[in-house]
Design a protein around this motif. Structure first.
Motif, PDB file in Angstrom:
ATOM      1  N   ALA A  49       0.838  -1.204   0.000  1.00  0.00           N
ATOM      2  CA  ALA A  49       0.000   0.000   0.000  1.00  0.00           C
ATOM      3  C   ALA A  49       0.874   1.255   0.000  1.00  0.00           C
ATOM      4  CB  ALA A  49      -0.934  -0.003   1.213  1.00  0.00           C
ATOM      5  N   TRP A  50       1.963   1.231   0.758  1.00  0.00           N
ATOM      6  CA  TRP A  50       2.861   2.388   0.789  1.00  0.00           C
ATOM      7  C   TRP A  50       3.522   2.590  -0.572  1.00  0.00           C
ATOM      8  CZ3 TRP A  50       3.711   6.906   2.233  1.00  0.00           C
ATOM      9  CH2 TRP A  50       4.948   7.514   2.076  1.00  0.00           C
ATOM     10  N   ARG A  51       3.921   1.502  -1.220  1.00  0.00           N
ATOM     11  CA  ARG A  51       4.522   1.634  -2.549  1.00  0.00           C
ATOM     12  C   ARG A  51       3.520   2.206  -3.546  1.00  0.00           C
ATOM     13  NH1 ARG A  51       7.287  -2.621  -0.359  1.00  0.00           N
ATOM     14  NH2 ARG A  51       5.767  -4.204  -0.968  1.00  0.00           N
ATOM     15  N   ARG A  52       2.241   1.824  -3.437  1.00  0.00           N
ATOM     16  CA  ARG A  52       1.208   2.413  -4.305  1.00  0.00           C
ATOM     17  C   ARG A  52       1.072   3.905  -4.017  1.00  0.00           C
ATOM     18  NH1 ARG A  52      -1.465  -2.475  -3.230  1.00  0.00           N
ATOM     19  NH2 ARG A  52      -2.763  -1.462  -1.668  1.00  0.00           N
ATOM     20  N   GLU A  53       1.147   4.281  -2.753  1.00  0.00           N
ATOM     21  CA  GLU A  53       1.079   5.703  -2.395  1.00  0.00           C
ATOM     22  C   GLU A  53       2.283   6.446  -2.971  1.00  0.00           C
ATOM     23  OE1 GLU A  53       0.040   9.394  -0.964  1.00  0.00           O
ATOM     24  OE2 GLU A  53      -1.202   7.620  -1.207  1.00  0.00           O
ATOM     25  N   GLN A  54       3.456   5.832  -2.901  1.00  0.00           N
ATOM     26  CA  GLN A  54       4.640   6.459  -3.477  1.00  0.00           C
ATOM     27  C   GLN A  54       4.485   6.625  -4.989  1.00  0.00           C
ATOM     28  OE1 GLN A  54       7.491   3.623  -1.762  1.00  0.00           O
ATOM     29  NE2 GLN A  54       8.561   5.384  -0.893  1.00  0.00           N
ATOM     30  N   ALA A  55       3.954   5.605  -5.662  1.00  0.00           N
ATOM     31  CA  ALA A  55       3.736   5.687  -7.110  1.00  0.00           C
ATOM     32  C   ALA A  55       2.745   6.794  -7.426  1.00  0.00           C
ATOM     33  CB  ALA A  55       3.227   4.350  -7.643  1.00  0.00           C
ATOM     34  N   HIS A  56       1.695   6.899  -6.630  1.00  0.00           N
ATOM     35  CA  HIS A  56       0.700   7.961  -6.790  1.00  0.00           C
ATOM     36  C   HIS A  56       1.369   9.335  -6.714  1.00  0.00           C
ATOM     37  CE1 HIS A  56      -3.041  10.178  -6.006  1.00  0.00           C
ATOM     38  NE2 HIS A  56      -2.470  10.652  -4.931  1.00  0.00           N
ATOM     39  N   ARG A  57       2.226   9.518  -5.742  1.00  0.00           N
ATOM     40  CA  ARG A  57       2.930  10.794  -5.580  1.00  0.00           C
ATOM     41  C   ARG A  57       3.869  11.072  -6.751  1.00  0.00           C
ATOM     42  NH1 ARG A  57       4.425  11.005   0.880  1.00  0.00           N
ATOM     43  NH2 ARG A  57       2.292  10.712   1.624  1.00  0.00           N
ATOM     44  N   LEU A  58       4.545  10.031  -7.231  1.00  0.00           N
ATOM     45  CA  LEU A  58       5.438  10.201  -8.383  1.00  0.00           C
ATOM     46  C   LEU A  58       4.659  10.655  -9.612  1.00  0.00           C
ATOM     47  CD1 LEU A  58       7.783   7.091  -8.153  1.00  0.00           C
ATOM     48  CD2 LEU A  58       8.428   9.488  -7.834  1.00  0.00           C
ATOM     49  N   ILE A  59       3.539   9.991  -9.864  1.00  0.00           N
ATOM     50  CA  ILE A  59       2.718  10.335 -11.026  1.00  0.00           C
ATOM     51  C   ILE A  59       2.263  11.785 -10.935  1.00  0.00           C
ATOM     52  CG2 ILE A  59       0.500   9.874 -12.164  1.00  0.00           C
ATOM     53  CD1 ILE A  59       0.942   6.886 -11.310  1.00  0.00           C
ATOM     54  N   GLN A  60       1.860  12.209  -9.752  1.00  0.00           N
ATOM     55  CA  GLN A  60       1.361  13.574  -9.577  1.00  0.00           C
ATOM     56  C   GLN A  60       2.457  14.631  -9.693  1.00  0.00           C
ATOM     57  OE1 GLN A  60      -0.856  13.558  -5.874  1.00  0.00           O
ATOM     58  NE2 GLN A  60      -2.741  13.339  -7.045  1.00  0.00           N
ATOM     59  N   LYS A  61       3.709  14.256  -9.517  1.00  0.00           N
ATOM     60  CA  LYS A  61       4.814  15.221  -9.592  1.00  0.00           C
ATOM     61  C   LYS A  61       5.109  15.697 -11.005  1.00  0.00           C
ATOM     62  CE  LYS A  61       8.325  14.691  -6.223  1.00  0.00           C
ATOM     63  NZ  LYS A  61       9.550  14.015  -5.823  1.00  0.00           N
ATOM     64  N   GLN A  88     -12.260   0.344 -13.205  1.00  0.00           N
ATOM     65  CA  GLN A  88     -11.228  -0.175 -12.301  1.00  0.00           C
ATOM     66  C   GLN A  88     -10.932   0.796 -11.151  1.00  0.00           C
ATOM     67  OE1 GLN A  88     -10.422   0.409 -15.678  1.00  0.00           O
ATOM     68  NE2 GLN A  88     -10.905  -1.631 -16.398  1.00  0.00           N
ATOM     69  N   GLY A  89     -11.703   1.823 -11.001  1.00  0.00           N
ATOM     70  CA  GLY A  89     -11.399   2.883 -10.043  1.00  0.00           C
ATOM     71  C   GLY A  89     -10.826   4.047 -10.812  1.00  0.00           C
ATOM     72  N   HIS A  90      -9.931   4.788 -10.208  1.00  0.00           N
ATOM     73  CA  HIS A  90      -9.280   5.890 -10.915  1.00  0.00           C
ATOM     74  C   HIS A  90      -8.038   5.367 -11.636  1.00  0.00           C
ATOM     75  CE1 HIS A  90     -11.821   8.596  -8.567  1.00  0.00           C
ATOM     76  NE2 HIS A  90     -11.526   9.510  -9.477  1.00  0.00           N
ATOM     77  N   VAL A  91      -7.893   5.792 -12.879  1.00  0.00           N
ATOM     78  CA  VAL A  91      -6.691   5.500 -13.655  1.00  0.00           C
ATOM     79  C   VAL A  91      -6.148   6.837 -14.147  1.00  0.00           C
ATOM     80  CG1 VAL A  91      -7.445   3.210 -14.374  1.00  0.00           C
ATOM     81  CG2 VAL A  91      -7.969   5.170 -15.815  1.00  0.00           C
ATOM     82  N   TYR A  92      -4.852   6.902 -14.339  1.00  0.00           N
ATOM     83  CA  TYR A  92      -4.244   8.144 -14.818  1.00  0.00           C
ATOM     84  C   TYR A  92      -4.202   8.145 -16.337  1.00  0.00           C
ATOM     85  CZ  TYR A  92      -2.961   9.536 -10.147  1.00  0.00           C
ATOM     86  OH  TYR A  92      -3.007   9.918  -8.843  1.00  0.00           O
ATOM     87  N   GLU A  93      -4.590   9.286 -16.913  1.00  0.00           N
ATOM     88  CA  GLU A  93      -4.566   9.491 -18.359  1.00  0.00           C
ATOM     89  C   GLU A  93      -3.712  10.720 -18.660  1.00  0.00           C
ATOM     90  OE1 GLU A  93      -5.801   7.558 -20.578  1.00  0.00           O
ATOM     91  OE2 GLU A  93      -7.262   6.345 -19.499  1.00  0.00           O
ATOM     92  N   PRO A  94      -3.023  10.738 -19.814  1.00  0.00           N
ATOM     93  CA  PRO A  94      -2.227  11.921 -20.181  1.00  0.00           C
ATOM     94  C   PRO A  94      -3.129  13.140 -20.327  1.00  0.00           C
ATOM     95  CG  PRO A  94      -1.780  10.073 -21.666  1.00  0.00           C
ATOM     96  CD  PRO A  94      -2.948   9.683 -20.822  1.00  0.00           C
ATOM     97  N   VAL A  95      -2.643  14.287 -19.899  1.00  0.00           N
ATOM     98  CA  VAL A  95      -3.435  15.515 -19.937  1.00  0.00           C
ATOM     99  C   VAL A  95      -3.899  15.843 -21.350  1.00  0.00           C
ATOM    100  CG1 VAL A  95      -1.474  17.110 -20.109  1.00  0.00           C
ATOM    101  CG2 VAL A  95      -3.608  17.873 -19.055  1.00  0.00           C
ATOM    102  N   ALA A  96      -3.071  15.543 -22.358  1.00  0.00           N
ATOM    103  CA  ALA A  96      -3.471  15.820 -23.746  1.00  0.00           C
ATOM    104  C   ALA A  96      -4.688  14.993 -24.141  1.00  0.00           C
ATOM    105  CB  ALA A  96      -2.313  15.545 -24.698  1.00  0.00           C
TER     106      ALA A  96
END
Length: 142
Positions: A49-61, A88-96
Protein backbone atom coordinates in the motif's frame (compact mmCIF):
# COMPACT_ATOMS: atom_id res chain seq x y z
CA UNK A 1 -13.74 0.81 21.98
CA UNK A 2 -17.04 2.62 21.72
CA UNK A 3 -15.49 6.07 21.55
CA UNK A 4 -15.48 7.93 18.27
CA UNK A 5 -12.41 8.45 16.16
CA UNK A 6 -12.55 12.14 16.98
CA UNK A 7 -12.56 11.43 20.71
CA UNK A 8 -9.69 8.97 20.35
CA UNK A 9 -7.58 11.50 18.46
CA UNK A 10 -8.50 14.21 20.95
CA UNK A 11 -7.19 12.02 23.76
CA UNK A 12 -3.89 11.58 21.91
CA UNK A 13 -3.66 15.34 21.47
CA UNK A 14 -4.55 16.00 25.10
CA UNK A 15 -1.95 13.50 26.35
CA UNK A 16 0.88 14.63 24.06
CA UNK A 17 0.10 18.27 23.28
CA UNK A 18 0.22 17.58 19.54
CA UNK A 19 -1.22 15.30 16.88
CA UNK A 20 0.95 13.93 14.09
CA UNK A 21 0.55 10.89 11.85
CA UNK A 22 3.75 9.36 13.30
CA UNK A 23 2.50 9.80 16.85
CA UNK A 24 -0.88 8.25 16.01
CA UNK A 25 0.76 5.23 14.34
CA UNK A 26 3.20 4.78 17.23
CA UNK A 27 0.38 4.83 19.78
CA UNK A 28 -1.87 2.60 17.69
CA UNK A 29 0.80 -0.14 17.48
CA UNK A 30 -0.48 -1.42 20.81
CA UNK A 31 -3.15 -4.02 19.89
CA UNK A 32 -5.15 -2.97 22.94
CA UNK A 33 -5.34 0.67 21.85
CA UNK A 34 -8.66 1.85 20.40
CA UNK A 35 -6.94 3.22 17.28
CA UNK A 36 -5.20 -0.08 16.46
CA UNK A 37 -8.15 -1.35 14.38
CA UNK A 38 -7.85 1.55 11.92
CA UNK A 39 -4.49 0.36 10.58
CA UNK A 40 -3.19 -2.47 8.44
CA UNK A 41 -0.49 -4.17 10.49
CA UNK A 42 0.46 -6.90 8.04
CA UNK A 43 3.79 -5.60 6.67
CA UNK A 44 3.35 -7.36 3.33
CA UNK A 45 0.01 -5.64 2.74
CA UNK A 46 0.97 -2.29 4.25
CA UNK A 47 4.28 -2.25 2.40
CA UNK A 48 2.52 -2.72 -0.91
CA UNK A 49 0.00 0.00 0.00
CA UNK A 50 2.86 2.39 0.79
CA UNK A 51 4.52 1.63 -2.55
CA UNK A 52 1.21 2.41 -4.31
CA UNK A 53 1.08 5.70 -2.39
CA UNK A 54 4.64 6.46 -3.48
CA UNK A 55 3.74 5.69 -7.11
CA UNK A 56 0.70 7.96 -6.79
CA UNK A 57 2.93 10.79 -5.58
CA UNK A 58 5.44 10.20 -8.38
CA UNK A 59 2.72 10.34 -11.03
CA UNK A 60 1.36 13.57 -9.58
CA UNK A 61 4.81 15.22 -9.59
CA UNK A 62 5.23 15.15 -13.37
CA UNK A 63 4.30 18.45 -15.03
CA UNK A 64 4.05 19.67 -18.60
CA UNK A 65 4.70 23.29 -19.49
CA UNK A 66 1.94 24.87 -21.54
CA UNK A 67 3.26 28.43 -21.42
CA UNK A 68 6.92 29.34 -21.25
CA UNK A 69 8.01 32.10 -18.91
CA UNK A 70 8.44 35.55 -20.37
CA UNK A 71 9.45 38.91 -18.93
CA UNK A 72 5.98 39.49 -17.47
CA UNK A 73 4.77 36.02 -16.51
CA UNK A 74 6.22 32.92 -14.90
CA UNK A 75 6.12 29.53 -16.59
CA UNK A 76 2.69 27.88 -16.54
CA UNK A 77 2.37 24.11 -16.15
CA UNK A 78 -0.17 21.42 -15.32
CA UNK A 79 0.08 17.84 -14.16
CA UNK A 80 1.04 15.54 -17.02
CA UNK A 81 -1.39 12.87 -15.83
CA UNK A 82 -4.92 13.23 -14.47
CA UNK A 83 -6.93 10.71 -12.50
CA UNK A 84 -10.03 9.69 -14.42
CA UNK A 85 -12.81 7.54 -13.00
CA UNK A 86 -13.14 4.16 -14.68
CA UNK A 87 -14.54 0.70 -14.01
CA UNK A 88 -11.23 -0.18 -12.30
CA UNK A 89 -11.40 2.88 -10.04
CA UNK A 90 -9.28 5.89 -10.91
CA UNK A 91 -6.69 5.50 -13.66
CA UNK A 92 -4.24 8.14 -14.82
CA UNK A 93 -4.57 9.49 -18.36
CA UNK A 94 -2.23 11.92 -20.18
CA UNK A 95 -3.44 15.51 -19.94
CA UNK A 96 -3.47 15.82 -23.75
CA UNK A 97 -5.88 12.88 -23.99
CA UNK A 98 -8.09 14.34 -21.24
CA UNK A 99 -8.18 17.71 -23.01
CA UNK A 100 -8.92 16.17 -26.41
CA UNK A 101 -11.74 13.82 -25.36
CA UNK A 102 -15.00 15.64 -24.41
CA UNK A 103 -16.31 12.75 -22.28
CA UNK A 104 -13.07 12.33 -20.32
CA UNK A 105 -12.75 16.10 -19.92
CA UNK A 106 -16.28 16.19 -18.43
CA UNK A 107 -15.38 13.41 -15.97
CA UNK A 108 -12.33 15.35 -14.81
CA UNK A 109 -14.32 18.60 -14.57
CA UNK A 110 -16.96 16.85 -12.44
CA UNK A 111 -14.19 15.63 -10.12
CA UNK A 112 -12.80 19.17 -9.97
CA UNK A 113 -16.23 20.50 -9.11
CA UNK A 114 -16.66 17.88 -6.36
CA UNK A 115 -13.21 18.74 -4.97
CA UNK A 116 -13.96 22.47 -5.04
CA UNK A 117 -17.29 21.99 -3.25
CA UNK A 118 -15.64 19.81 -0.61
CA UNK A 119 -12.97 22.47 -0.04
CA UNK A 120 -15.63 25.17 0.14
CA UNK A 121 -17.66 23.15 2.68
CA UNK A 122 -14.52 22.48 4.71
CA UNK A 123 -13.63 26.17 5.07
CA UNK A 124 -16.99 27.91 4.59
CA UNK A 125 -17.22 28.79 8.29
CA UNK A 126 -14.06 30.89 8.01
CA UNK A 127 -15.06 34.31 6.71
CA UNK A 128 -11.51 34.89 5.56
CA UNK A 129 -11.60 31.87 3.25
CA UNK A 130 -13.66 33.52 0.52
CA UNK A 131 -11.54 36.67 0.82
CA UNK A 132 -8.43 34.53 0.37
CA UNK A 133 -9.90 32.83 -2.73
CA UNK A 134 -11.01 36.17 -4.23
CA UNK A 135 -7.60 37.72 -3.60
CA UNK A 136 -5.85 34.78 -5.22
CA UNK A 137 -8.15 34.88 -8.25
CA UNK A 138 -7.64 38.64 -8.56
CA UNK A 139 -3.85 38.14 -8.52
CA UNK A 140 -4.12 35.48 -11.23
CA UNK A 141 -6.29 37.77 -13.38
CA UNK A 142 -3.87 40.69 -13.07
Amino acid sequence: MSSSLRESLQRVYDQHGQLTPKLVVDIARDPAHELHRFFEWDDATAGEAWRREQAHRLIQKVKVVYREADEKNPEQSVRAWHAVRSEQGHVYEPVAKVAADPFTRQLVLKDMERDWKALKRRYADFAEFLDLVRSDLDQDAA
